[in-house]
Design an enzyme around this catalytic site. Structure first.
Site, PDB file in Angstrom:
ATOM      1  N   HIS A  52      -7.252  -1.653  15.208  1.00 35.15           N
ATOM      2  CA  HIS A  52      -7.327  -0.863  13.979  1.00 35.15           C
ATOM      3  C   HIS A  52      -7.114  -1.767  12.751  1.00 35.15           C
ATOM      4  O   HIS A  52      -7.930  -1.780  11.829  1.00 35.15           O
ATOM      5  CB  HIS A  52      -6.276   0.254  14.034  1.00 35.15           C
ATOM      6  CG  HIS A  52      -6.167   1.061  12.778  1.00 35.15           C
ATOM      7  ND1 HIS A  52      -6.666   2.338  12.665  1.00 35.15           N
ATOM      8  CD2 HIS A  52      -5.616   0.785  11.576  1.00 35.15           C
ATOM      9  CE1 HIS A  52      -6.427   2.795  11.455  1.00 35.15           C
ATOM     10  NE2 HIS A  52      -5.778   1.876  10.773  1.00 35.15           N
ATOM     11  N   GLU A  53      -6.040  -2.531  12.762  1.00 31.43           N
ATOM     12  CA  GLU A  53      -5.722  -3.357  11.586  1.00 31.43           C
ATOM     13  C   GLU A  53      -6.783  -4.435  11.365  1.00 31.43           C
ATOM     14  O   GLU A  53      -7.120  -4.763  10.229  1.00 31.43           O
ATOM     15  CB  GLU A  53      -4.341  -3.997  11.729  1.00 31.43           C
ATOM     16  CG  GLU A  53      -3.186  -3.014  11.886  1.00 31.43           C
ATOM     17  CD  GLU A  53      -3.128  -1.947  10.806  1.00 31.43           C
ATOM     18  OE1 GLU A  53      -3.531  -2.239   9.661  1.00 31.43           O
ATOM     19  OE2 GLU A  53      -2.705  -0.807  11.112  1.00 31.43           O
ATOM     20  N   GLU A  85       0.847  -1.186   0.000  1.00 31.73           N
ATOM     21  CA  GLU A  85       0.000   0.000   0.000  1.00 31.73           C
ATOM     22  C   GLU A  85       0.889   1.245   0.000  1.00 31.73           C
ATOM     23  O   GLU A  85       1.875   1.281   0.735  1.00 31.73           O
ATOM     24  CB  GLU A  85      -0.905   0.034   1.234  1.00 31.73           C
ATOM     25  CG  GLU A  85      -1.975   1.109   1.105  1.00 31.73           C
ATOM     26  CD  GLU A  85      -2.932   1.166   2.302  1.00 31.73           C
ATOM     27  OE1 GLU A  85      -2.550   0.757   3.400  1.00 31.73           O
ATOM     28  OE2 GLU A  85      -4.050   1.647   2.102  1.00 31.73           O
ATOM     29  N   HIS A 143      -9.822  -3.258   9.605  1.00 34.36           N
ATOM     30  CA  HIS A 143      -9.597  -3.199   8.155  1.00 34.36           C
ATOM     31  C   HIS A 143      -9.910  -4.528   7.457  1.00 34.36           C
ATOM     32  O   HIS A 143     -10.148  -4.543   6.259  1.00 34.36           O
ATOM     33  CB  HIS A 143      -8.131  -2.898   7.866  1.00 34.36           C
ATOM     34  CG  HIS A 143      -7.773  -1.446   7.892  1.00 34.36           C
ATOM     35  ND1 HIS A 143      -8.496  -0.490   7.232  1.00 34.36           N
ATOM     36  CD2 HIS A 143      -6.724  -0.801   8.465  1.00 34.36           C
ATOM     37  CE1 HIS A 143      -7.901   0.696   7.412  1.00 34.36           C
ATOM     38  NE2 HIS A 143      -6.836   0.525   8.158  1.00 34.36           N
ATOM     39  N   GLU A 167      -9.433   4.473   6.487  1.00 31.51           N
ATOM     40  CA  GLU A 167      -8.612   4.841   7.645  1.00 31.51           C
ATOM     41  C   GLU A 167      -9.398   5.540   8.745  1.00 31.51           C
ATOM     42  O   GLU A 167      -9.181   5.282   9.917  1.00 31.51           O
ATOM     43  CB  GLU A 167      -7.430   5.694   7.197  1.00 31.51           C
ATOM     44  CG  GLU A 167      -6.475   4.957   6.253  1.00 31.51           C
ATOM     45  CD  GLU A 167      -5.937   3.662   6.844  1.00 31.51           C
ATOM     46  OE1 GLU A 167      -6.100   3.445   8.060  1.00 31.51           O
ATOM     47  OE2 GLU A 167      -5.380   2.854   6.084  1.00 31.51           O
ATOM     48  N   GLY A 191       5.053   0.981  11.029  1.00 33.66           N
ATOM     49  CA  GLY A 191       3.712   0.859  11.588  1.00 33.66           C
ATOM     50  C   GLY A 191       3.144  -0.534  11.477  1.00 33.66           C
ATOM     51  O   GLY A 191       3.703  -1.502  11.986  1.00 33.66           O
ATOM     52  N   ALA A 192       2.031  -0.639  10.809  1.00 30.41           N
ATOM     53  CA  ALA A 192       1.370  -1.917  10.617  1.00 30.41           C
ATOM     54  C   ALA A 192       0.604  -1.843   9.303  1.00 30.41           C
ATOM     55  O   ALA A 192       0.269  -0.754   8.852  1.00 30.41           O
ATOM     56  CB  ALA A 192       0.406  -2.195  11.770  1.00 30.41           C
ATOM     57  N   MET A 193       0.349  -2.998   8.688  1.00 35.51           N
ATOM     58  CA  MET A 193      -0.349  -2.998   7.405  1.00 35.51           C
ATOM     59  C   MET A 193      -1.355  -4.137   7.371  1.00 35.51           C
ATOM     60  O   MET A 193      -1.027  -5.277   7.647  1.00 35.51           O
ATOM     61  CB  MET A 193       0.694  -3.129   6.277  1.00 35.51           C
ATOM     62  CG  MET A 193       0.096  -3.262   4.890  1.00 35.51           C
ATOM     63  SD  MET A 193      -0.897  -1.803   4.418  1.00 35.51           S
ATOM     64  CE  MET A 193      -2.152  -2.594   3.389  1.00 35.51           C
ATOM     65  N   GLU A 194      -2.582  -3.778   6.961  1.00 31.43           N
ATOM     66  CA  GLU A 194      -3.727  -4.674   7.109  1.00 31.43           C
ATOM     67  C   GLU A 194      -3.881  -5.712   6.011  1.00 31.43           C
ATOM     68  O   GLU A 194      -4.997  -6.107   5.710  1.00 31.43           O
ATOM     69  CB  GLU A 194      -4.996  -3.830   7.170  1.00 31.43           C
ATOM     70  CG  GLU A 194      -5.395  -3.120   5.852  1.00 31.43           C
ATOM     71  CD  GLU A 194      -4.905  -1.678   5.739  1.00 31.43           C
ATOM     72  OE1 GLU A 194      -3.932  -1.343   6.432  1.00 31.43           O
ATOM     73  OE2 GLU A 194      -5.488  -0.907   4.966  1.00 31.43           O
TER      74      GLU A 194
HETATM   75 ZN   LIG Z   1      -5.269   1.763   8.765  1.00 32.95          ZN
END
Ligand SMILES: [Zn+2]
Length: 886
Positions: A326-327, A158, A330, A349, A290-293
């Site tokens: 949060h993730e 992303e 998603h 988001e 961070g993090a990615m969904e």
């Molecule tokens: Zn997000």
């Protein structure tokens, strides 16, 4: 009936709103560069990484649905070398294969016109394994419990980097099934979105074939491989795993338990069960921050996922929960249903931020997630509550609407900002509290059920919510998502219980701002009575029957995304009623007052008078609001003659709370809140040069060196930061050694954060070059400079260093870094001449795409410069008067 109602609502919105109303999703009308005549339906991709060369070889077969005759296929590819291409088995000659590097496109000219119907494209290509988290990348790390340096692979696609991994229709609207096969060393574990379907030994390793995904957007693909461990559990039909590098799996225990809890909550909330057979939570020791969904295989920077009860702090636990929530949101909102184009990124988001916070608050009320101000401990952090931070940015001339047009890849990548995440979240919270929790959830369920495995626009969400609530949601929402900024409401007591309300755009450092109006879902309460709502649809409105001697509070619990300015009589009544207000409302009064001070609508004395009138308490969120303001002022006054006087005053405000909280955990502590507050106060008082705190931190650090268990993990970041701030060379060296030795990413960060705070210019110059080494993970190293700029009080030394080493620093960050990094180092200056310097630097050395970031930094410098002078003047008066009063 449903269609009719939907039609009416949309029509109504168009007729009565001057804002351009968006249309529901339609494939052919979705923006993007790629032609829509050809649609990929199934990809089969095979990748062979060549780790020693940092390259990979790939082949792919793509089934195409050709919807009208074409002579050319256009798809995305970036930094890939296309070695061969064929259509329906017929090889294309080399000249028919054209790469357009600038537009990141691959054009294939076909030998003859392609008829409508199904066709097969085959490609052979080679690509790069990158150092930063873009496309396929590698991470080098030190293995737990050994000195060995290992390498593993990960992916980050992303917004627009799947095209670096394989040629594809890399726009979110082109959903397809993806089936990945990869060749990896035999002792590696390979992970992707779906479970492994088959595995076989081949020369040079093993070939791992994953099951095909359901139809999804290309940016949600994931591939991670290395010498990995995992722990697992099940939740109903879903296999849950936490995957880590060797030796760290047990630190995933907390995340594994939390995953099961959150999954169950979302299965219920969305009314559609999690659709994949497995969900992997993958810890990565670097590459990105961070993090990615990614669907079914969420990637996290290691310290966002792993919790070591022996050494991790309470803040880390909370951070992990919020990021996971949060993730995981998603997985539905973003993955199962995806925004059609990046102009609606906020749908992903803003929603995931709101949903994640709601879920976190549901299971962890003690964390006060809706109330706490986010502390900028982590410059890469995007999730979490920061309504205040978003409103601060949204009040400036450099803001933009939540929904904004996106034409290029750079714009898509730049859309990931506070407005998208936090204003989006804040607006949804306001809307939920206006429509009611149950009605709102019904709307979300309807939206999910209608659009599974498909794409949407914001209009689709408003339609679902309008249908369940019977309220004109699109009409209310337009002002909040399609225009920049937000309002403040002026409250004025009139005769006989009438109160007049007037709305105006709220701005800071923004003269001649275009006037705008909003439809405000207002809430208000006569303190002690039941709250009421009012949809304010005009510039002015009135409320009646407010008892003249009673306090009136607007924006109940601070759930609304607007500010309130009270006239003198109303403010006096409120100050008298503070002890009858809940903590949510007191926090809201503090943040609104601070905002009015920034906007030059009130002097700082109004803020501190409010602080002094608050009942003595150790409420975490309330005290943190106060600490935030004190900390901001303290940094702004750095080096000025007023700073000493202010620090003395500020210590007198914070000391009593710290004395009540104390150093040691007490049996009647309200759990995490007391722990968090204790740590916040230690850091704050340390920054205010409190001699007792500084001496105490030094003693505790010495004891820690002899026996680490003597210092509770919760207090370590705070104590280290105070020790680091006042460090001499010997202490700096001790902290550095500790940082070098530990294999825990979280602990490492604590030590390097402490180094970055050192105020001694000699030590500042010793800290900065660490950013160029591999002591910290690549993605983190460059932020050491930002941290020095912010914490050490020497942003000038940090900038000189960055300018001299810009090329090496940018090599460690992703494409966006080139636009944002230099401007981000300027926001700690409060001297107008620095704005000019940045302008000149930008003209000579920065890409054009950095313009918005440069404008933001310039605005911030000018604001700070003016604010600093104003505050110094007002504070002197307030503090001197106070001394005389005593
Ligand atoms: Zn997000």
């Amino acid at each position: 009936m449903r269609t009719l109602l939907l039609f009416l609502v949309v029509e109504f919105a168009i007729m009565s709103s001057p804002l351009a109303s968006e249309k529901p999703f339609s494939f052919k009308d979705t923006p993007g560069k790629l032609p829509k005549e050809v649609v990929p339906t199934d990809y089969s991709v095979r990748i062979i990484p060549e780790i020693d060369k940092l390259t990979f070889a790939g082949t792919e077969t793509v089934k195409l649905d050709v919807r009208s005759h074409v002579r050319q296929l256009v798809l995305n590819a970036l930094e890939l070398k296309i070695e061969a291409a064929s259509i329906d088995g017929q090889e294309l000659p080399a000249p028919a294969i054209k790469i357009d590097e600038k537009n990141e496109l691959l054009a294939l000219t076909l030998p003859s016109e392609l008829a409508t119907g199904e066709h097969t494209l085959t490609l052979r290509f080679r690509g790069k394994i990158n150092e930063q988290g873009q496309g396929l990348f590698y991470m080098r790390y030190q293995e737990q419990g050994s000195a060995a340096r290992k390498t593993m692979l990960g992916s980050q696609f992303e917004a627009t980097d799947a095209r670096r991994f394989f040629p594809c229709w890399d726009e979110p609207v082109f959903r397809a099934r993806f089936q990945l096969t990869a060749v990896v060393p035999e002792n590696w574990l390979a992970v992707s979105n779906m479970p492994i379907e088959s595995e076989k030994k081949i020369v040079g390793g093993k070939e791992v074939r994953f099951a095909a995904t359901p139809p999804m957007s290309s940016y949600l693909n994931v591939f991670v491989a290395g010498e990995l461990d995992f722990i697992e559990s099940r939740s109903g039909p879903t296999q849950l795993r936490v995957i880590t590098t060797k030796g760290k799996a047990e630190m995933g225990r907390y995340a594994l338990e939390v995953t099961a809890q959150i999954l169950q909550y979302y299965n219920d909330y969305f009314g559609v069960a999690y659709p994949l057979p497995k969900l992997d939570q993958i810890a990565m020791p670097g590459g990105f921050g961070g993090a990615m969904e990614n669907w079914g295989g969420i990637t996290y920077y290691e310290s966002k996922l792993l919790f070591d009860p022996k050494s991790s702090s309470a803040e880390t636990k909370q951070d992990i929960y919020e990021v996971l929530a949060h993730e995981m949101a998603h997985q539905w909102f973003g993955d199962l249903v995806t925004m059609a184009w990046w102009d609606n990124l906020w749908l992903n988001e803003g929603f995931a931020s709101w949903m994640g916070s709601k879920c976190t608050a549901q299971f962890n009320p003690q964390w006060e997630v809706w109330l706490r101000r986010e502390f900028p401990r982590d410059p890469t952090r995007r999730v979490g509550i920061a309504k205040e931070a978003a409103m601060e940015g949204d009040a400036r001339s450099t803001t933009h609407p939540i929904q904004q047009s996106v034409a290029t890849e750079v714009e898509a990548n730049s859309a990931f900002d506070d407005i998208t995440y936090k204003k989006g979240q804040s607006f949804l919270r306001m809307l939920e509290s206006f429509l009611g929790e149950d009605v709102f959830r019904e709307g979300i369920r309807r939206y999910m059920a209608t659009h599974t495995y498909s794409n949407t626009t914001t209009a689709d969400l408003w339609n679902a919510l309008s249908e369940t609530s019977g309220k004109p949601v699109a009409e209310i929402a337009a002002g909040w998502t399609e225009q920049p900024g937000f309002p403040f409401v002026r409250v004025k007591r009139e005769q006989r219980g009438d109160v007049s309300l007037t709305q105006e755009r709220f701005t800071v450092n923004f003269t001649n701002a275009p006037a705008l109006e909003w439809k405000i879902p207002l809430t208000y309460v006569v303190v002690g009575e039941t709250p009421e709502t009012l949809l304010m649809t005009r510039k002015s409105d009135n409320i009646h029957n407010i008892p003249p001697g009673r306090a009136l509070k607007l924006n109940v619990n601070g759930a609304g995304n607007y500010r309130v300015e009270y006239d003198q009589p109303s403010w006096k009544l409120l100050l008298g009623a503070l002890k009858n207000l809940g903590v949510e409302d007191r926090v809201n009064l503090l943040s609104d007052t601070w905002a009015l001070v920034q906007a030059n609508r009130a002097p700082i004395s109004v803020f501190f008078e409010l602080v002094e009138k608050l009942p003595a308490s150790t409420e975490l969120a309330e005290r943190e609001q106060i600490i935030h303001v004190i900390d901001f002022i303290n940094r702004l006054l750095s080096g000025s003659s007023e700073q000493g006087k202010f620090q003395r005053y500020a210590r007198s405000l914070l000391r009593p709370t710290f004395d009540a909280v104390g150093w040691e955990t007490k049996p009647d502590d309200p759990g995490a809140a007391a722990t968090n507050l204790r740590a916040s106060l230690i850091t704050a008082l340390g920054n205010l040069d409190d001699p007792k705190i500084v001496a105490n931190c030094r003693e505790r650090f010495k004891a820690f060196l002899a026996n680490p268990e003597s210092l509770p993990p919760d207090l370590r970041p705070a104590v280290f930061s105070v020790v680091g701030r006042f460090a001499d060379e010997a202490t700096w060296n001790e902290l550095h050694q500790l940082g070098l030795k530990t294999t825990s990413i979280e602990e490492k960060q604590n030590y390097y954060d402490a180094l970055a705070g050192a105020m001694d210019p000699k030590l500042v110059k010793k800290t900065l070059p660490i950013a160029l080494t591999d002591e910290l993970p690549t993605s983190r190293a460059v932020f050491l400079v930002s941290r020095v700029a912010r914490e050490s009080g020497h942003p000038d030394i940090a900038w000189d260093f960055a300018r001299a080493n810009m090329k090496a620093l940018l090599a460690k960050t992703d494409a966006l870094g080139a636009n944002t990094y230099a401007p981000s180092l300027f926001i700690f200056f409060s001297d107008d001449s620095r704005a000019e310097e940045l302008g000149t630097y930008a003209k000579n050395s920065l890409p054009v795409a950095s313009a918005p970031q440069v404008a933001k930094a310039v605005d911030e410098i000018h604001f700070r410069s003016e604010f600093k002078k104003r505050l110094a003047r007002q504070l002197t008066i307030w503090i001197d008067e106070k001394t005389n009063r005593e």
